[in-house]
Write an enzyme that holds these catalytic residues in place. Structure first.
Site, short mmCIF file in Angstrom:
data_model
loop_
_atom_site.label_atom_id
_atom_site.label_comp_id
_atom_site.label_asym_id
_atom_site.label_seq_id
_atom_site.Cartn_x
_atom_site.Cartn_y
_atom_site.Cartn_z
N HIS A 159 -1.07 -1.40 -4.11
CA HIS A 159 -2.61 -0.95 -3.55
C HIS A 159 -2.60 0.35 -3.50
O HIS A 159 -1.30 1.05 -2.61
CB HIS A 159 -2.77 -1.57 -2.60
N HIS A 211 -8.32 1.64 -3.71
CA HIS A 211 -9.34 1.37 -2.44
C HIS A 211 -10.28 2.93 -2.43
O HIS A 211 -9.21 3.26 -1.93
CB HIS A 211 -8.47 0.60 -1.87
N ASP A 225 -4.79 3.75 -1.94
CA ASP A 225 -5.53 4.24 -1.04
C ASP A 225 -6.26 5.91 -0.59
O ASP A 225 -5.38 6.29 -0.91
CB ASP A 225 -5.08 4.16 0.36
N MET A 230 -8.88 8.40 0.23
CA MET A 230 -9.64 8.81 1.48
C MET A 230 -10.08 10.09 0.88
O MET A 230 -9.53 11.05 0.56
CB MET A 230 -8.10 8.69 2.59
N MET A 282 -11.28 -5.37 6.03
CA MET A 282 -10.20 -4.49 6.78
C MET A 282 -9.79 -5.10 8.21
O MET A 282 -11.08 -5.65 8.95
CB MET A 282 -11.35 -3.67 6.64
N ASP A 284 -6.82 -6.05 4.22
CA ASP A 284 -6.23 -5.32 4.48
C ASP A 284 -6.35 -4.83 5.61
O ASP A 284 -7.03 -4.20 6.72
CB ASP A 284 -6.82 -3.81 3.35
N SER A 314 1.30 -1.25 -0.37
CA SER A 314 0.06 -0.38 -0.07
C SER A 314 0.68 1.46 0.53
O SER A 314 1.65 1.60 1.02
CB SER A 314 -0.64 -0.05 1.47
N MET A 331 -11.90 4.92 -0.41
CA MET A 331 -12.34 5.10 1.54
C MET A 331 -13.67 6.45 1.12
O MET A 331 -12.16 7.81 1.96
CB MET A 331 -11.70 5.03 2.83
C1 DX5 Z 1 -6.24 1.73 5.82
C2 DX5 Z 1 -5.78 1.15 4.01
C3 DX5 Z 1 -4.46 0.47 4.18
C4 DX5 Z 1 -3.36 0.71 4.91
C5 DX5 Z 1 -2.47 -0.25 5.52
O1 DX5 Z 1 -7.24 2.04 6.08
O2 DX5 Z 1 -6.37 1.10 3.95
O3 DX5 Z 1 -4.24 0.34 2.98
O4 DX5 Z 1 -2.99 1.32 4.20
O5 DX5 Z 1 -1.08 -0.16 6.57
P1 DX5 Z 1 -0.67 -1.05 7.36
O6 DX5 Z 1 -0.06 -2.59 6.40
O7 DX5 Z 1 0.08 -0.24 7.93
O8 DX5 Z 1 -1.90 -1.40 7.65
ZN ZN Z 2 -6.61 -0.25 1.68
#
Ligand code: DX5
Ligand code: ZN
Length: 219
Positions: free
Chosen positions: A32, A65, A34, A36, A136, A174, A7, A67
């Site tokens: 991956h 991903h 992310d 947000m 998650m 994840d 990620s 969010m």
């Molecule tokens: C959290 C993200 C994850 C995050 C994982 O909201 O969706 O993808 O980056 O990070 P680690 O592996 O550090 O938990």
């Molecule tokens: Zn993620």
């Protein structure tokens, strides 16, 4: 065999290009990404312009991903930015069926995600229409959290459901993945294990090699 998906949330953005290069050289196939929005989750990460720009220099599969609240508003933009798969949260959609329909309009893999507090039963009506489920292991929003052990039961249940019904969705996990819990995560049925901190903290090449070794031993 299961795969590791780093990620980039935990990457050093000053050196993102070099770090992506290292991941590719280590043989990883899935990145991956992310996104947000500061509404569905408290934090804000990055969006289409960043994805578009790294897309041009990276051959990995982009596992985006989202969010973000009401993600159906942005499917087209993320496909155009270079997403190969798009994951939306069931908790963020006012109409899950409509969101899946919005994804079906584009050549992109479709995935649904569930937060730690959401029962996987909510996914059941949609499992024949999606390519992947993302479980998650932590509350979404931040890297570096500790895995909530209960969430592994969901992986088991989804694996069992897929075998019983002949579904072919992948299971992605994840949040909170470490060298120490990765074996159990894989053995419960995970196909794609996301790792931010465990990949980017310290030496990326060594971390990837160690995590890959765990995966090989668990598969
Ligand atoms: C959290 C993200 C994850 C995050 C994982 O909201 O969706 O993808 O980056 O990070 P680690 O592996 O550090 O938990
Ligand atoms: Zn993620």
């Amino acid at each position: 065999m299961s795969e590791l998906a780093p990620s980039i949330l935990s990457a050093d953005f000053m050196h993102l290009g070099e770090q992506l290069h290292t991941l590719q050289e280590s043989g990883l196939k899935v990145l991956h990404v992310d996104v947000m929005d500061g509404v569905f989750v408290p934090s804000i990460s990055f969006g289409m312009p960043v994805i578009k720009s790294i897309r041009s220099g990276c051959q990995m599969m982009f596992d985006v991903h989202l969010m973000i609240k009401e993600p159906s508003r942005y499917i087209k933009e993320f496909v155009e930015a270079g997403a190969d798969s798009i994951t939306v949260h069931v908790e963020a959609c006012s109409d899950i069926g409509e969101t899946i329909a919005a994804m079906k309009k584009y050549p992109v893999k479709r995935a649904l995600s569930v937060n730690p507090g959401t029962d996987v039963d909510v996914l059941m009506p949609y499992l024949d229409q999606i390519d992947m489920v993302l479980v998650m292991g932590v509350e979404p929003g931040f890297g570096g959290q500790k895995l909530i052990p209960d969430t592994l039961e969901k992986v088991k249940k989804l694996d069992q459901t897929r075998r019983e019904n002949g579904y072919d969705y992948l299971i992605e996990f994840d949040g909170g993945v470490t060298r120490d819990n990765l074996c159990e995560i894989i053995q419960n049925g995970t196909d794609l294990a996301v790792a931010g901190t465990a990949v980017f903290r310290g030496d990326i090449r060594e971390n990837v090699r160690d995590l890959q070794e765990v995966i090989a031993g668990a598969s």
